[in-house]
Motif scaffolding. Structure first.
Motif, PDB file in Angstrom:
ATOM      1  N   PHE A  55       0.793  -1.223   0.000  1.00 54.16           N
ATOM      2  CA  PHE A  55       0.000   0.000   0.000  1.00 54.16           C
ATOM      3  C   PHE A  55       0.835   1.288   0.000  1.00 54.16           C
ATOM      4  O   PHE A  55       0.276   2.379   0.038  1.00 54.16           O
ATOM      5  CB  PHE A  55      -0.965  -0.003   1.193  1.00 54.16           C
ATOM      6  N   GLN A  56       2.164   1.143  -0.037  1.00 52.12           N
ATOM      7  CA  GLN A  56       3.050   2.302  -0.076  1.00 52.12           C
ATOM      8  C   GLN A  56       2.777   3.276   1.076  1.00 52.12           C
ATOM      9  O   GLN A  56       2.577   4.474   0.886  1.00 52.12           O
ATOM     10  CB  GLN A  56       2.924   3.016  -1.431  1.00 52.12           C
ATOM     11  N   VAL A  57       2.757   2.718   2.283  1.00 49.45           N
ATOM     12  CA  VAL A  57       2.544   3.505   3.489  1.00 49.45           C
ATOM     13  C   VAL A  57       3.565   3.064   4.524  1.00 49.45           C
ATOM     14  O   VAL A  57       3.905   1.885   4.588  1.00 49.45           O
ATOM     15  CB  VAL A  57       1.097   3.333   4.025  1.00 49.45           C
ATOM     16  N   GLU A  58       4.088   4.005   5.292  1.00 54.34           N
ATOM     17  CA  GLU A  58       5.096   3.655   6.299  1.00 54.34           C
ATOM     18  C   GLU A  58       4.428   3.269   7.613  1.00 54.34           C
ATOM     19  O   GLU A  58       3.521   3.952   8.087  1.00 54.34           O
ATOM     20  CB  GLU A  58       6.051   4.828   6.523  1.00 54.34           C
ATOM     21  N   ILE A  59       4.877   2.145   8.167  1.00 52.28           N
ATOM     22  CA  ILE A  59       4.316   1.630   9.417  1.00 52.28           C
ATOM     23  C   ILE A  59       5.449   1.240  10.346  1.00 52.28           C
ATOM     24  O   ILE A  59       6.385   0.556   9.936  1.00 52.28           O
ATOM     25  CB  ILE A  59       3.459   0.373   9.164  1.00 52.28           C
ATOM     26  N   ASP A  60       5.345   1.640  11.581  1.00 56.10           N
ATOM     27  CA  ASP A  60       6.240   1.156  12.621  1.00 56.10           C
ATOM     28  C   ASP A  60       5.585  -0.120  13.162  1.00 56.10           C
ATOM     29  O   ASP A  60       4.407  -0.095  13.517  1.00 56.10           O
ATOM     30  CB  ASP A  60       6.363   2.204  13.728  1.00 56.10           C
ATOM     31  N   PRO A  61       6.300  -1.228  13.226  1.00 54.04           N
ATOM     32  CA  PRO A  61       5.692  -2.462  13.731  1.00 54.04           C
ATOM     33  C   PRO A  61       5.032  -2.301  15.102  1.00 54.04           C
ATOM     34  O   PRO A  61       4.053  -2.980  15.401  1.00 54.04           O
ATOM     35  CB  PRO A  61       6.863  -3.441  13.795  1.00 54.04           C
ATOM     36  N   ALA A  62       5.527  -1.378  15.904  1.00 50.05           N
ATOM     37  CA  ALA A  62       4.917  -1.132  17.219  1.00 50.05           C
ATOM     38  C   ALA A  62       3.498  -0.591  17.085  1.00 50.05           C
ATOM     39  O   ALA A  62       2.687  -0.730  18.007  1.00 50.05           O
ATOM     40  CB  ALA A  62       5.775  -0.171  18.024  1.00 50.05           C
ATOM     41  N   ASP A  63       3.185   0.003  15.921  1.00 54.03           N
ATOM     42  CA  ASP A  63       1.830   0.513  15.690  1.00 54.03           C
ATOM     43  C   ASP A  63       0.788  -0.598  15.821  1.00 54.03           C
ATOM     44  O   ASP A  63      -0.327  -0.352  16.281  1.00 54.03           O
ATOM     45  CB  ASP A  63       1.699   1.141  14.299  1.00 54.03           C
TER      46      ASP A  63
END
Length: 83
Positions: A55-63
């Motif tokens: 999806f071309q979105v940045e995610i921190d795994p902690a999210d």
């Protein structure tokens, strides 16, 4: 009729969770509690990476662990995609 962004993210996340955990035989829905799905830290990192790539979105795994349910996490990702 095409799926909404939220529906697309949810379907993809469910597919990835089933691949990466022992939840393959479980019914996974937006109301599913993430800790009940057996999602561990490494799976969270992998799931985050797959969602980022798709999806071309940045995610921190902690999210992921900041949310109780899969639906709550998916809604946050969907909002980021709409912004």
């Amino acid at each position: 009729m095409s799926q909404s962004i939220e529906e697309q993210v949810l379907a993809f996340a469910i597919e990835q969770i089933k691949i990466r955990t022992k939840a393959a035989d479980m019914e996974i829905t937006a109301e599913s509690v993430l800790t009940d799905l057996g999602l561990q830290s490494i799976e969270a990192v992998l799931l985050s990476g797959e969602i980022e790539d798709k999806f071309q979105v940045e995610i921190d795994p902690a999210d992921i662990f900041a949310h109780d349910t899969l639906g709550s996490f998916v809604r946050e990702i969907s909002e980021r995609l709409k912004a």
